[in-house]
Design an enzyme around this catalytic site. Structure first.
Site, PDB file in Angstrom:
ATOM      1  N   GLN A 121       0.831  -1.203   0.000  1.00 33.06           N
ATOM      2  CA  GLN A 121       0.000   0.000   0.000  1.00 33.06           C
ATOM      3  C   GLN A 121       0.871   1.262   0.000  1.00 33.06           C
ATOM      4  O   GLN A 121       0.364   2.361  -0.191  1.00 33.06           O
ATOM      5  CB  GLN A 121      -0.940   0.010   1.211  1.00 33.06           C
ATOM      6  CG  GLN A 121      -2.084  -1.000   1.088  1.00 33.06           C
ATOM      7  CD  GLN A 121      -3.026  -0.979   2.270  1.00 33.06           C
ATOM      8  OE1 GLN A 121      -3.121  -1.968   2.994  1.00 33.06           O
ATOM      9  NE2 GLN A 121      -3.745   0.126   2.489  1.00 33.06           N
TER      10      GLN A 121
ATOM     11  N   ARG B  47      -9.563  -0.282   7.142  1.00 35.02           N
ATOM     12  CA  ARG B  47     -10.467   0.665   6.500  1.00 35.02           C
ATOM     13  C   ARG B  47     -10.761   1.869   7.384  1.00 35.02           C
ATOM     14  O   ARG B  47     -11.912   2.265   7.583  1.00 35.02           O
ATOM     15  CB  ARG B  47     -11.769  -0.015   6.084  1.00 35.02           C
ATOM     16  CG  ARG B  47     -12.392   0.706   4.897  1.00 35.02           C
ATOM     17  CD  ARG B  47     -13.450  -0.089   4.204  1.00 35.02           C
ATOM     18  NE  ARG B  47     -13.894   0.668   3.044  1.00 35.02           N
ATOM     19  CZ  ARG B  47     -14.376   0.134   1.927  1.00 35.02           C
ATOM     20  NH1 ARG B  47     -14.461  -1.159   1.811  1.00 35.02           N
ATOM     21  NH2 ARG B  47     -14.761   0.892   0.931  1.00 35.02           N
ATOM     22  N   CYS B  48      -9.700   2.432   7.931  1.00 33.29           N
ATOM     23  CA  CYS B  48      -9.890   3.661   8.695  1.00 33.29           C
ATOM     24  C   CYS B  48      -8.553   4.340   8.827  1.00 33.29           C
ATOM     25  O   CYS B  48      -7.523   3.781   8.532  1.00 33.29           O
ATOM     26  CB  CYS B  48     -10.477   3.382  10.071  1.00 33.29           C
ATOM     27  SG  CYS B  48      -9.266   2.863  11.289  1.00 33.29           S
TER      28      CYS B  48
ATOM     29  N   GLU C  16     -13.245   5.337   3.741  1.00 34.83           N
ATOM     30  CA  GLU C  16     -13.312   4.668   5.036  1.00 34.83           C
ATOM     31  C   GLU C  16     -14.503   5.096   5.879  1.00 34.83           C
ATOM     32  O   GLU C  16     -14.878   4.401   6.827  1.00 34.83           O
ATOM     33  CB  GLU C  16     -11.998   4.925   5.788  1.00 34.83           C
ATOM     34  CG  GLU C  16     -10.831   4.385   4.987  1.00 34.83           C
ATOM     35  CD  GLU C  16      -9.477   4.822   5.513  1.00 34.83           C
ATOM     36  OE1 GLU C  16      -8.501   4.140   5.219  1.00 34.83           O
ATOM     37  OE2 GLU C  16      -9.393   5.842   6.205  1.00 34.83           O
TER      38      GLU C  16
END
Ligand SMILES: Cc1cc2nc3c(=O)[nH]c(=O)nc-3n(C[C@H](O)[C@H](O)[C@H](O)COP(=O)(O)OP(=O)(O)OC[C@H]3O[C@@H](n4cnc5c(N)ncnc54)[C@H](O)[C@@H]3O)c2cc1C
Lengths: 808, 284
Positions: free
Chosen positions: A239, A386-387, A762
């Site tokens: 990522q 996802r945050c 997110e």
């Protein structure tokens, strides 16, 4: 021909910002033509596989690799002893700790990497793993962070000095040998005083269980060392490819220009692919040793058991308020279970990420937060699933805290939120725990949401249901889950955000080609978010060339400008801003060229969708296409040929997306089965670049939220065995479990972002988890429930009902 | 998730299958849809040096309904069952249950034979077969033999089938009366937290025959004769249902796992059975 088109038609032809442009990536994904790490096949490539510990805590007495080495096709078996001379048996973590690459004398969690087998094919590697003989001596296992802080068992002998004293950790003094750090923010004394003197105080403990991002594609890499030219190419599911390049250079000593990191297509990341894992280090070493490429791809069980869990926060909270419900103070103490190594992926100065956004959307005058990180015999990680850096934990905490306070006050939780929201005119708003919220209009969003679902009607229906239940007419209860969340995303300003010393700016480099098409490269990397679609739309609007004529490229460190990658909803807030800024540099040069071509002064032309026109004489213009050609092919006095720009964007602040969610759920009290009847999600992510992509992100994020709230967990037994190592037990919802989502929005642009965008990928996860959880808790409120922990799977809901005496 | 090496056999007829089975004994296993066996091999929980694919052997699949007798070939898939009109008429419980097994993709591959021969207490077909009082037809080196579903299951993954025997078909009399297959699961594609197969016959207002089997609540399927008996001769009123549930609870022996503690499973089993009885009685 263009002349006949209206302004709107010309704008439409660009497919710029605001349009529902179809995702350009999907043609290859839906045809199975993506190119993922496991699709990479290089000549002579070898395969790596790990021998992993069956025990959660054990000393390693011996490792015998003879039988494995004797197997035909096995090239090497690496152990810590082989890596030690290179100094690579341990590696630094992103959190300032260090982590064993291969077990150095002991193991600290089940599944820990013990030896790395390299073989000519994937099957031989798996067979050889079985032949490596490891002798273990089991040690006492600690899976509970509270017990860990009391225990005599030392998990990390390497962090205890010879005289038994505890050297400071990366984040200051340590209280106990299994303690990692204490992080404190806010005003403890005043907060405790306010709570002591308050008219009303609500208090509870909220456990946000351990779970896992579980991307469809697991982690993996192909390391390829070219011994002739000394260059290492590392393909991987990264990522943050540029950060990986720097880290590989720092730990391997290979000069950075000799390392090329490539992130090809990535099948979801959700934070799982931010960190560096032993598999990467071992593959690089193996390729250096053998001189041929080495591939390592984890299987599903390895992914769930070892690479980067999320959450595992015990959050104890106290909230003070007046009798009328005005919040006066917030206190939180979190015990954070980090597993065997502290491998959290957070900006360096934030060992608990942005947990200090836990004052939420409310105007809370004073607050205090303390977080204690603790070692246990569980896998390391602590990534932001996802945050943005623990924002899910923070939002879950405050949104549960508010519900508990509403019970204490005997007040409607929607009203309690409303009277405590930060008001529109208070922005930019400085929070008690140190953030400056950029913009918001919470009241408008809340009213819109409550009206859309007919909140009053729902409450009336719920009251009737409770009556019917008490009268024995139904065995089903109804829960109304509310959430109003504020995120903090787009890390972040280099002055306070770095990872391993790398500033968290991002970048975009644009080259316009002579015929009026373009390529733009960014420091981020899409894992399914649709960057190639949206970033082209930003540029289309900024530079007036059709999005379809703009190629977006990311993920190759040899060609893309340096950037910190994609996670924490930072791509649009940071790289998206860089894209707009680079586009504006292109436009500035184009303006000079246009003025020259139109034989007027620079200030006498203005940008108009896809062209520069002479002010007051719109029939005199040069299209961006014409300008591009001239930029390369016409000698223009005082202007260099070419049309290129690069922007490195250091954001002045984070962005603060927000949203209002409502979930309506029916619960079968006898079986614990939940049925989500309705889910309404209003998101405000500022300027909306592609409404269709936003919609897709909301659906995906809500589905992952549903998963986490209703069943998805990494569970351990007392011996530290992972109980949820396959997708049979680790809950990934399918279309069947997913309700119909209703999406909605308001638009409050970010004042400091060049296009006003805030990031949205997110939000639905951050807001969704407490919303589902609040619905479950709310259903049992009438029967005296204050709080029950997630995940709300059937048996836990049944247990809650049972404890409340609802089974007769 | 990489299986150990194995030899792949693909005989054209049953004689070829049996020859490999006889030669390799418990080192050999037949492969039907592979949706139980292959995951076990990949997890290296099943070591199968010789894998015998049944797909080229003729005559193993197909459904016949003949004079009230139903016969389903071992290689018939769950999807075939769902789509078979005559079977849906003769034994609608087969369709109702099959629709609750796994997901469509698995059902295209998973077979009746694999499901009943597997011996996994989580499989839905074994309990269903016990409820229907089905007969399993096996073939081995010494020829064919029949065994009742109610006698087939010994323990988890242990059945009456010998290592060198192959299941040819299952057969049962088309049931009359009301039916229900009720299953609680955590998500689509999950095995049962608790499942109940119920067949009830009604004579006037009275239950004249009842058969009840439970799934994933012991190390084998549980055909609860006592639970059925508690309903026979009653009007399936509240007291009778309570008695049936109590009898069933006496026969099951669930264990704790990720689906929940024993106490919950017993509660879920009771609820599922109540609902199944209610639906079956309604249809009777
Ligand atoms: C995700 C998933 C979810 C599932 N959910 C469910 C569920 O909810 N309920 C359920 O019941 N099942 C479920 N299953 C299992 C599925 O129905 C299997 O397909 C079935 O259990 C086995 O059938 P098969 O044809 O695939 O057999 P295989 O996997 O090929 O074989 C299973 C076993 O039976 C033996 N065998 C197969 N055929 C014969 C034969 N003719 N004679 C003798 N032995 C034989 C094999 O040797 C092996 O030991 C699920 C499977 C998956 C992958």
């Amino acid at each position: 021909m263009n002349k006949e088109l209206s302004r709107e038609e010309r704008a439409d032809a660009l497919s710029g910002m605001g349009c529902k442009r179809k995702r350009v990536e999907d043609a290859r994904f839906t045809q199975g033509k993506g190119n993922y790490v496991d699709d990479i096949k290089l000549p002579g490539m070898l395969f790596g596989d790990f021998v992993r510990s069956p025990y959660a805590h054990a000393r390693i007495k011996s490792i015998n690799t003879d039988a494995a080495m004797a197997l035909d096709g096995v090239v090497a078996v690496l152990t810590a002893a082989d890596l030690a001379p290179l100094g690579l048996h341990w590696m630094p973590t992103l959190a300032g700790d260090k982590q064993m690459v291969l077990a150095d004398g002991k193991v600290l969690f089940q599944g820990q990497e013990v030896a790395y087998v390299v073989a000519k094919d994937r099957y031989i590697a798996a067979d050889a793993v079985e032949l490596v003989e490891v002798e273990y001596e089991e040690l006492d296992v600690i899976v509970d962070p509270f017990a860990s802080l009391e225990s005599d068992v030392v998990l990390r002998e390497d962090l205890v000095a010879e005289d038994g004293s505890l050297p400071d950790g990366a984040h200051g003094p340590r209280k106990h040998h299994n303690h990692i750090f204490t992080w404190e923010v806010g005003d403890k004394e005043t907060t405790e005083q306010v709570i002591g003197d308050a008219e009303v105080v609500a208090e509870d403990m909220f456990y946000y269980h351990r779970t896992h991002p579980c991307p469809l594609e697991t982690c993996g890499c192909v390391a390829s060392m070219d011994k002739v030219n000394g260059k290492l190419t590392l393909y991987g599911t990264f990522q943050a490819p540029h950060a990986i390049r720097t880290v590989v250079s720092l730990i391997s000593g290979i000069e950075e220009h000799n390392i090329r990191v490539i992130s090809p297509d990535i099948g979801g990341g959700f934070g799982n692919k931010v960190g560096a894992y032993p598999g990467y280090v071992c593959s690089v070493v193996a390729s250096i040793v053998t001189g041929v490429p080495v591939k390592w791809v984890e299987d599903r069980m390895e992914n769930l058991m070892t690479t980067a869990f999320a959450r595992d926060y015990w959050m104890k909270g106290k909230i003070a308020a007046t009798k009328e419900g005005k919040i006066t103070g917030l206190w939180c103490h979190t015990t954070a279970d980090h597993g065997g190594f502290d491998a959290c992926a957070d900006p360096t100065k934030f060992p608990a990420g942005f947990m200090n956004i836990c004052t939420g959307s409310y105007d809370i005058p004073v607050a205090y937060l303390a977080v204690d990180g603790v070692y246990t015999n569980k896998a390391p990680g602590g990534v932001s699933y996802r945050c943005s850096f623990r924002v899910t934990e923070a939002v879950y905490f405050i949104e549960r805290m508010i519900e508990v306070l509403a019970i204490e006050l005997n007040m409607d939780p929607a009203e309690l939120r409303r009277i405590n929201f930060i008001k529109k005119e208070q922005f930019p708003y400085k929070s008690a725990l140190g953030w400056e919220y950029d913009s918001g209009d919470y009241h408008t969003a809340w009213d819109k949401a409550l009206e859309a679902v007919d909140y009053k009607g729902l409450r009336a229906e719920q009251a009737q249901r409770v009556e019917d239940f008490k009268a024995g007419k139904t065995r089903s209860l109804m829960g109304i889950g509310l959430t109003f969340f504020t995120e903090i995303v787009g890390a972040g300003p280099v002055k306070n955000c770095d990872i391993l010393g790398l500033g968290m700016f991002d970048s975009c480099e644009i080259r316009i080609h002579p015929t009026g098409s373009a390529i733009a490269r960014l420091g981020t990397i899409s894992q399914g978010q649709g960057h190639a679609t949206t970033f082209a739309q930003i540029l289309a609007t900024e530079i007036g060339l059709p999005a379809d004529s703009i190629t977006i490229e990311e993920g190759d460190t040899d060609t893309a400008p340096y950037g910190l990658g994609t996670y924490g909803s930072r791509s649009t807030p940071v790289a998206g801003a860089a894209t707009a800024m680079a586009g504006r540099k292109i436009r500035a040069k184009a303006q000079m060229i246009a003025a020259y071509l139109l034989e007027v002064h620079d200030d006498d032309v203005e940008f108009d969708v896809d062209r520069f026109v002479v002010k007051g004489a719109p029939e005199k213009f040069k299209t961006m296409k014409e300008i591009a050609f001239a930029a390369y092919n016409q000698a223009i006095p005082g202007i260099e040929p070419g049309l290129e720009a690069v922007s490195y964007y250091d954001p002045p602040n984070m962005t603060y997306p927000f949203g209002a969610y409502v979930c309506v759920m029916d619960i079968d009290v006898d079986t614990g089965v939940t049925d989500i009847r309705r889910f309404y999600a209003l998101d405000d992510c500022g300027t909306r670049i592609n409404p269709m992509i936003i919609e897709g992100q909301i659906h995906g994020g809500l589905t992952e939220a549903l998963a986490v709230a209703l069943g998805q967990e990494i569970a351990y037994d007392d011996m530290g065995n992972v109980k949820t190592g396959t997708l049979m037990d680790f809950f990934l919802p399918t279309a069947w479990e997913v309700p119909n989502y209703e999406t909605d929005h308001t638009v409050t642009p970010s004042p400091h972002h060049p296009i006003g965008a805030k990031g949205v990928g997110e939000s639905p996860h951050v807001g969704g988890v407490p919303c589902f959880s609040n619905a479950v808790n709310d259903a049992f409120k009438a029967f005296g429930l204050r709080h029950t922990h997630m995940p709300h799977d059937h048996w836990r809901i049944w247990q809650t009902a049972n404890k409340l005496g609802l089974h007769g | 998730m990489i299986p150990a090496a194995f030899e792949y056999h693909r005989p054209k007829d049953m004689a070829g299958v049996l020859a490999v089975l006889v030669e390799h004994g418990d080192e050999a296993r037949v492969l039907a849809g592979g949706h139980s066996l292959i995951p076990m091999m990949k997890l290296r929980m099943a070591d199968v040096p010789h894998l015998i694919d049944l797909q080229d052997v003729d005559g193993l699949s197909g459904i016949t309904v003949d004079g009230g007798r139903v016969r389903i070939g071992a290689m018939t898939t769950q999807s075939d069952i769902i789509g078979h009109a005559a079977l849906a008429e003769a034994a609608p419980i087969m369709r109702e249950a099959s629709l609750q097994i796994a997901d469509p993709q698995v059902r295209y591959m998973g077979t009746v034979g694999g499901n009943v021969a597997n011996g996994d207490p989580g499989n839905d077909m074994p309990g269903l077969m016990q409820c229907l009082d089905a007969t399993f037809i096996l073939v081995g080196p010494d020829g064919e033999r029949e065994v009742q579903a109610r006698d087939f299951y010994e323990a988890a993954y242990m059945t009456d089938r010998e290592d060198d025997e192959v299941l040819l078909a299952v057969a049962f009399d088309a049931p009359s009366g009301g039916y229900a297959y009720e299953k609680q699961k955590r998500k689509i594609g999950d095995y049962a937290t608790a499942a109940a197969a119920v067949l009830l016959e009604k004579n006037g207002d009275t239950c004249s025959a009842a058969s009840i089997a439970m799934t994933n609540l012991s190390d084998t399927p549980v055909w609860s004769e006592a639970a059925g008996n508690a309903l026979v001769g009653t009007s399936v009123d509240a007291a009778a249902i309570d008695a049936a549930v109590a009898a069933m609870l006496g026969d099951i022996d669930p264990t704790q796992d990720n689906r929940g503690p024993i106490e919950f499973k017993r509660h879920a089993a009771a609820m599922i059975l109540r609902r199944a009885i209610a639906r079956a009685w309604d249809r009777a």
